[in-house]
Design a protein around this motif. Structure first.
Motif, mmCIF file in Angstrom:
data_model
loop_
_atom_site.group_PDB
_atom_site.id
_atom_site.type_symbol
_atom_site.label_atom_id
_atom_site.label_comp_id
_atom_site.label_asym_id
_atom_site.label_seq_id
_atom_site.Cartn_x
_atom_site.Cartn_y
_atom_site.Cartn_z
ATOM 1 N N THR A 10 34.192 -21.368 26.195
ATOM 2 C CA THR A 10 35.509 -21.704 25.975
ATOM 3 C C THR A 10 34.992 -23.253 25.465
ATOM 4 O OG1 THR A 10 34.955 -22.372 28.498
ATOM 5 C CG2 THR A 10 36.116 -20.544 28.429
ATOM 6 N N ILE A 29 35.723 -23.801 18.674
ATOM 7 C CA ILE A 29 36.847 -21.848 18.744
ATOM 8 C C ILE A 29 38.124 -21.749 17.930
ATOM 9 C CG2 ILE A 29 38.475 -21.183 20.890
ATOM 10 C CD1 ILE A 29 35.354 -22.238 22.307
ATOM 11 N N GLU A 30 38.263 -22.845 16.952
ATOM 12 C CA GLU A 30 39.216 -22.551 16.166
ATOM 13 C C GLU A 30 38.779 -21.379 14.936
ATOM 14 O OE1 GLU A 30 41.626 -24.654 12.524
ATOM 15 O OE2 GLU A 30 41.605 -25.581 14.522
ATOM 16 N N ARG A 32 36.316 -19.633 15.029
ATOM 17 C CA ARG A 32 35.373 -18.275 15.557
ATOM 18 C C ARG A 32 36.628 -17.410 16.038
ATOM 19 N NH1 ARG A 32 33.532 -18.529 21.874
ATOM 20 N NH2 ARG A 32 36.038 -18.882 22.176
ATOM 21 N N ASP A 33 38.313 -17.938 16.730
ATOM 22 C CA ASP A 33 39.848 -17.143 16.381
ATOM 23 C C ASP A 33 39.722 -17.142 15.105
ATOM 24 O OD1 ASP A 33 38.924 -17.823 18.571
ATOM 25 O OD2 ASP A 33 40.900 -19.234 19.272
ATOM 26 N N THR A 34 39.483 -17.783 13.771
ATOM 27 C CA THR A 34 39.960 -18.176 12.870
ATOM 28 C C THR A 34 38.925 -16.673 11.607
ATOM 29 O OG1 THR A 34 41.243 -19.900 12.640
ATOM 30 C CG2 THR A 34 41.066 -19.261 10.511
#
Length: 72
Positions: A10, A29-30, A32-34
């Motif tokens: 996280t 994180i952004e 990785r999510d995208t």
């Protein structure tokens, strides 16, 4: 020895890493999510603000677990 998994950590876990502030942690994180999971530690270079020096500093404290459960 404590390590975080770059594909599951996280932003709170990232912030605890030396040299990673809240903005950069959220950017990781952004990204990785995208763009999907990181295939290797060196894939962190695709995140703006992370270069070779940062990766080498983080390397002892991070790991990659892929879907197959193989660590790298």
């Amino acid at each position: 020895e404590y390590q975080i998994d770059i594909n599951n950590a996280t932003w709170v876990e990232w912030v605890q890493m030396d040299g990673i502030g809240e903005v950069l942690a959220r950017r990781i994180i952004e990204n990785r999510d995208t763009n999907g999971p990181f295939e290797s530690i060196d894939d962190l270079r695709r995140v703006k603000g992370i270069g070779p020096k940062t990766i080498e500093k983080l390397r002892p404290w991070i790991m990659v677990t892929r879907d197959e459960g193989v660590e790298g």
